[in-house]
Design an enzyme around this catalytic site. Structure first.
Site, mmCIF file in Angstrom:
data_model
loop_
_atom_site.group_PDB
_atom_site.id
_atom_site.type_symbol
_atom_site.label_atom_id
_atom_site.label_comp_id
_atom_site.label_asym_id
_atom_site.label_seq_id
_atom_site.Cartn_x
_atom_site.Cartn_y
_atom_site.Cartn_z
ATOM 1 N N ARG A 1 50.989 37.707 46.127
ATOM 2 C CA ARG A 1 52.645 37.547 45.916
ATOM 3 C C ARG A 1 53.054 37.635 44.232
ATOM 4 N NH1 ARG A 1 53.943 32.926 46.055
ATOM 5 N NH2 ARG A 1 52.266 31.859 46.762
ATOM 6 N N TYR B 1 51.293 43.765 50.324
ATOM 7 C CA TYR B 1 50.707 42.376 50.550
ATOM 8 C C TYR B 1 51.360 41.387 51.109
ATOM 9 C CZ TYR B 1 49.005 37.611 49.570
ATOM 10 O OH TYR B 1 48.344 36.410 49.927
ATOM 11 N N GLY C 1 52.577 38.178 51.756
ATOM 12 C CA GLY C 1 53.786 37.440 51.352
ATOM 13 C C GLY C 1 54.913 38.353 50.734
ATOM 14 N N LYS D 1 57.080 34.395 54.098
ATOM 15 C CA LYS D 1 57.714 33.846 53.243
ATOM 16 C C LYS D 1 59.007 34.180 52.904
ATOM 17 C CE LYS D 1 53.721 31.954 51.905
ATOM 18 N NZ LYS D 1 53.038 30.429 52.079
ATOM 19 N N HIS E 1 57.235 24.365 53.505
ATOM 20 C CA HIS E 1 56.195 24.984 53.333
ATOM 21 C C HIS E 1 55.126 24.200 53.621
ATOM 22 C CE1 HIS E 1 53.079 27.247 50.018
ATOM 23 N NE2 HIS E 1 53.136 27.616 51.531
ATOM 24 N N SER F 1 50.465 27.233 47.651
ATOM 25 C CA SER F 1 49.238 28.185 48.349
ATOM 26 C C SER F 1 48.017 27.988 47.890
ATOM 27 C CB SER F 1 50.008 29.490 47.886
ATOM 28 O OG SER F 1 50.971 29.879 48.656
ATOM 29 N N CYS G 1 45.941 25.549 48.462
ATOM 30 C CA CYS G 1 45.727 23.988 48.193
ATOM 31 C C CYS G 1 45.302 23.458 49.248
ATOM 32 C CB CYS G 1 46.710 23.517 47.341
ATOM 33 S SG CYS G 1 47.089 24.216 45.857
ATOM 34 N N ASP H 1 51.330 26.658 57.807
ATOM 35 C CA ASP H 1 51.903 27.209 56.677
ATOM 36 C C ASP H 1 53.210 26.580 56.644
ATOM 37 O OD1 ASP H 1 51.576 28.465 54.157
ATOM 38 O OD2 ASP H 1 52.593 30.349 54.955
ATOM 39 N N SER I 1 41.608 37.101 49.140
ATOM 40 C CA SER I 1 41.403 37.861 50.247
ATOM 41 C C SER I 1 41.768 36.854 51.578
ATOM 42 C CB SER I 1 39.942 38.501 50.425
ATOM 43 O OG SER I 1 38.897 37.245 50.201
ATOM 44 N N ARG I 2 42.158 37.711 52.448
ATOM 45 C CA ARG I 2 42.901 36.860 53.645
ATOM 46 C C ARG I 2 42.410 37.370 54.989
ATOM 47 N NH1 ARG I 2 46.892 33.003 52.407
ATOM 48 N NH2 ARG I 2 47.121 33.189 49.934
ATOM 49 N N ARG J 1 46.769 20.258 43.515
ATOM 50 C CA ARG J 1 45.451 20.210 42.803
ATOM 51 C C ARG J 1 45.825 19.597 41.507
ATOM 52 N NH1 ARG J 1 41.349 24.206 44.164
ATOM 53 N NH2 ARG J 1 42.186 25.476 45.975
HETATM 54 P P1 GDP Z 1 46.344 27.253 51.959
HETATM 55 O O1 GDP Z 1 46.754 28.395 51.378
HETATM 56 O O2 GDP Z 1 47.169 26.064 51.409
HETATM 57 O O3 GDP Z 1 46.259 27.228 53.407
HETATM 58 O O4 GDP Z 1 44.914 26.666 51.636
HETATM 59 P P2 GDP Z 1 43.109 26.737 52.328
HETATM 60 O O5 GDP Z 1 43.187 25.707 53.582
HETATM 61 O O6 GDP Z 1 43.258 28.061 52.554
HETATM 62 O O7 GDP Z 1 42.498 26.297 51.097
HETATM 63 C C1 GDP Z 1 42.380 26.975 49.931
HETATM 64 C C2 GDP Z 1 41.037 26.678 49.336
HETATM 65 O O8 GDP Z 1 41.055 25.251 48.891
HETATM 66 C C3 GDP Z 1 39.909 27.084 49.824
HETATM 67 O O9 GDP Z 1 38.968 27.583 48.881
HETATM 68 C C4 GDP Z 1 39.319 25.752 50.581
HETATM 69 O O10 GDP Z 1 37.984 25.658 50.620
HETATM 70 C C5 GDP Z 1 39.974 24.657 49.412
HETATM 71 N N1 GDP Z 1 39.880 23.366 50.051
HETATM 72 C C6 GDP Z 1 40.750 23.139 51.121
HETATM 73 N N2 GDP Z 1 40.849 21.927 51.403
HETATM 74 C C7 GDP Z 1 39.850 21.245 50.588
HETATM 75 C C8 GDP Z 1 39.628 19.735 50.318
HETATM 76 O O11 GDP Z 1 39.776 18.928 51.053
HETATM 77 N N3 GDP Z 1 38.623 19.620 49.086
HETATM 78 C C9 GDP Z 1 38.521 20.638 48.533
HETATM 79 N N4 GDP Z 1 37.513 20.374 47.202
HETATM 80 N N5 GDP Z 1 38.954 22.191 48.476
HETATM 81 C C10 GDP Z 1 39.532 22.419 49.621
HETATM 82 P P1 PGA Z 2 49.436 30.627 51.540
HETATM 83 O O1 PGA Z 2 50.358 31.947 51.095
HETATM 84 O O2 PGA Z 2 48.216 30.938 50.433
HETATM 85 O O3 PGA Z 2 50.214 29.751 51.357
HETATM 86 O O4 PGA Z 2 48.786 30.870 52.777
HETATM 87 C C1 PGA Z 2 50.406 33.193 51.786
HETATM 88 C C2 PGA Z 2 50.913 34.149 50.686
HETATM 89 O O5 PGA Z 2 50.551 34.099 49.759
HETATM 90 O O6 PGA Z 2 51.172 35.113 51.178
HETATM 91 MN MN MN Z 3 46.893 29.034 54.477
#
Ligand code: GDP
Ligand code: PGA
Ligand code: MN
Length: 583
Positions: free
Chosen positions: A70, A198, A200, A207, A227, A249, A251, A278, A365-366, A397
């Site tokens: 994004r 891309y 988003g 989004k 979100h 995103s 996290c 999401d 990457s997705r 984070r």
């Molecule tokens: P989203 O974009 O918010 O859905 O995030 P994701 O679930 O795809 O996670 C993003 C990154 O954070 C990935 O590299 C995960 O491995 C990492 N991650 C997710 N949950 C945890 C956790 O509980 N602990 C740690 N250390 N890393 C995490």
């Molecule tokens: P996400 O966002 O990391 O919250 O899944 C998707 C996006 O960036 O389009």
């Molecule tokens: Mn996600």
């Protein structure tokens, strides 16, 4: 005429006159249509076939290397008054924005097919759902929208019945970062996006519609577009609590939504149900609780880090019928990213893999995959009434200071906790990674109006619903002196969710601190977890001096929104600051 709804047909005609496509295709959302798009993209190179023995129905898309995330600096909210977009958004006047975008769209589809995509965000029969139509010249966008939304004939029928819909116009253009803008016109229920393919930026249901436009609609209509993931936690007695959690995103939303309980919990009979990963739309029900739907039908998840140890559920979900974007490939043409066994031979740009060029898979990457393929997909996810929310969780984070978990003392304090959220930036947006920034309710890039008004809207639910969820804050990302994460995270996060449910049900006392309630000794179930007591102490400690400084920074942040910050929120900030000073 391809639609009997005059306003829809007229808009399609206007867009065609502006963009001058060679032909117009109205998407019906059928399998045959999807298969023919795939065949066409295999021929043009937009898609590359992956190993069909190991990954049936899976394809790889390599984006332009300058178009991988994004672009917040190119994303605008174009309200008639600049003040209404707030300091949290970039703003252009609607007239300027339309002029700039229409100049880009002029003739941009010459020689190409213009796709008209009617879609519904949310179960097709739900009163909470909202519809839109995206016009695009990208078959990749059509294929992704088919997975991410309820797209096609049923959505078009609902639109023709209701007569109103969000208009989204998209073209990949030249993919020139200098000619790339994502513009939102909340007052006109309109989105214009040019120059990016891309997720988003280009899948406008996600989004752009379901967060930026919907948050503004939600404010006018008395609901919330957030979100947040939605997850159901079923205890051994068969009782399920639904939790909604807002993390920025990359996290951990997708991971928490698909959590696999630790071994001991599985044996006791705990189950986890995925409702959404999401976006969450919530509104008060007749019983005074908040009810939530997931407006999406698929997952657009971060690939790197997805592994059998972190998220086996996601791996199983994406074993077939998945579009991968910007991952690496192995010698036998399987998709690969950092965190998987095996090794890459070709990187995300299609070059022979060389560690000197950085990670093999792009960090953002997705995968795009239908939610129905998720082994823990909740039967309630298709429920038109939505699911009742027991707890709302905020988190980000935070390598230091912020404890593993704490509970806000009431709704208004919870709104402060959400507003004060901070997180290190990630690869999900272009720009520096690892910089701490405020990201209220994880909506900094997505709130379609002034943050001050948004906080006031959140506070207003205190009057609208009398059985509001409890609000918590978590931090899975605390680091020790060696830079390693202190908390194991992933499946073990269920231990923290269980404590929240115990709080909701009045089974856990907790221990009051000036910043909120933390688990009392012994309340987090850790007996089968290999974690040192000293580490747990560090994870749950409230550092008074550090928090005093944090409250000062939160106060300055709230002040930065000027007169639109609700006084109630500032009073909450002062109350917590004073409680800290008294310690
Ligand atoms: P989203 O974009 O918010 O859905 O995030 P994701 O679930 O795809 O996670 C993003 C990154 O954070 C990935 O590299 C995960 O491995 C990492 N991650 C997710 N949950 C945890 C956790 O509980 N602990 C740690 N250390 N890393 C995490
Ligand atoms: P996400 O966002 O990391 O919250 O899944 C998707 C996006 O960036 O389009
Ligand atoms: Mn996600």
């Amino acid at each position: 005429m391809a639609s009997k709804l005059e306003s829809l047909q007229r808009w399609v005609n206007e867009v065609a006159a502006l963009t001058r496509p060679a032909q117009i295709h109205w998407c019906d959302g059928s399998d045959a249509e999807y298969q023919s798009l795939v065949q066409q993209m295999l021929q043009t190179g937009d898609l590359i076939e992956l190993n069909q023995q190991t990954h049936p129905g899976c394809y790889l898309h390599r984006s332009n290397p300058s178009d991988v995330a994004r672009v917040e600096h190119l994303t605008f909210v174009c309200t008639p008054e600049e003040e209404d977009a707030g300091p949290n958004n970039h703003w252009l006047s609607p007239a300027d924005a339309h002029a700039r975008m229409d100049a880009l769209f002029e003739g941009c589809m010459e020689g190409r097919t213009m796709y008209v995509i009617p879609y519904c965000m949310g179960p097709i029969d739900s009163p909470l759902s909202r519809c839109g139509v995206e016009i695009t010249d990208s078959p990749y966008v059509v294929a992704n929208m088919r997975t991410m939304t309820r797209m096609g004939a049923a959505a078009q029928a609902r639109i023709e019945r209701e007569g109103s819909f969000v208009k989204g116009l998209h073209s990949t253009g030249e993919l020139d970062p200098e000619r790339r803008f994502i513009m939102h016109f909340p007052h006109e229920l309109t989105i214009k996006s040019y120059g990016s393919g891309y997720g988003g930026n280009a899948l406008l249901g996600k989004k752009c519609h379901a967060l930026r436009i919907a948050s503004s609609q939600a404010r006018n209509e008395g609901w919330l577009a957030e979100h947040m993931l939605i997850v159901g936690i079923e205890n051994p007695k068969g009782e399920t609590h639904y939790i909604a959690a807002a993390f920025p995103s990359a996290c951990g939303k997708t991971n928490l939504a698909m959590l696999i309980p630790p071994e001991g919990y599985r044996q006791e009979g705990w189950k986890v149900w995925t409702v959404g990963d999401d976006i969450c739309w919530m509104r008060p029900g007749a019983d005074g609780r908040l009810y939530a739907i997931n407006p999406e039908a698929g997952f657009f998840g971060v690939a790197p880090g997805t592994s059998t140890s972190s998220n086996p559920n996601a791996l199983e979900t994406i074993a077939r019928d998945t579009i991968f974007t910007n991952v690496a490939v192995t010698a036998d043409n399987q998709p690969w990213w950092e965190g998987l066994p095996g090794k890459p031979v070709t990187d995300w740009q299609g070059r022979p893999y060389d560690p000197a060029n950085g990670p093999a898979a792009h960090p953002n990457s997705r995968f795009t995959v239908s939610a129905k393929q998720c082994p823990t997909w909740s039967p309630k996810a298709e429920d038109a009434q939505g699911v009742p929310i027991s707890a709302i969780v905020f988190g980000g984070r935070r390598p230091s200071l912020v404890p593993l978990v704490f509970e806000a003392r009431d709704w208004a304090h919870g709104v402060l906790v959400g507003a004060a959220m901070g997180s290190e930036t990630t690869a999900a947006a272009t720009g520096a990674v690892g910089v701490l920034r405020r990201d209220s309710m994880a909506m900094k890039p997505f709130c379609g109006y002034h943050y001050g008004d948004y906080f006031a809207h959140w506070l207003s639910f205190e009057e609208q619903a009398d059985k509001l969820p409890k609000i918590f804050h978590v931090n899975w990302f605390r680091k020790g002196k060696d830079g390693a994460f202190l908390w194991p995270g992933f499946g073990d996060n269920l231990r923290v969710l269980e404590w929240m449910i115990d709080r909701v049900e009045g089974r856990a006392e907790g221990e009051a601190t000036p910043i909120g309630t933390v688990p009392a000794d012994g309340e987090l179930r850790l007996h089968d977890l290999d974690i040192a007591p000293a580490t747990m102490d560090e994870l749950l400690a409230v550092d008074q001096a550090g928090w005093q400084a944090e409250l000062g920074a939160i106060g300055e942040y709230l002040d930065s929104f000027g007169g639109r910050i609700p006084a109630r929120l500032q009073q909450e900030q002062q109350r917590v600051a004073q409680a800290l000073a008294r310690e």
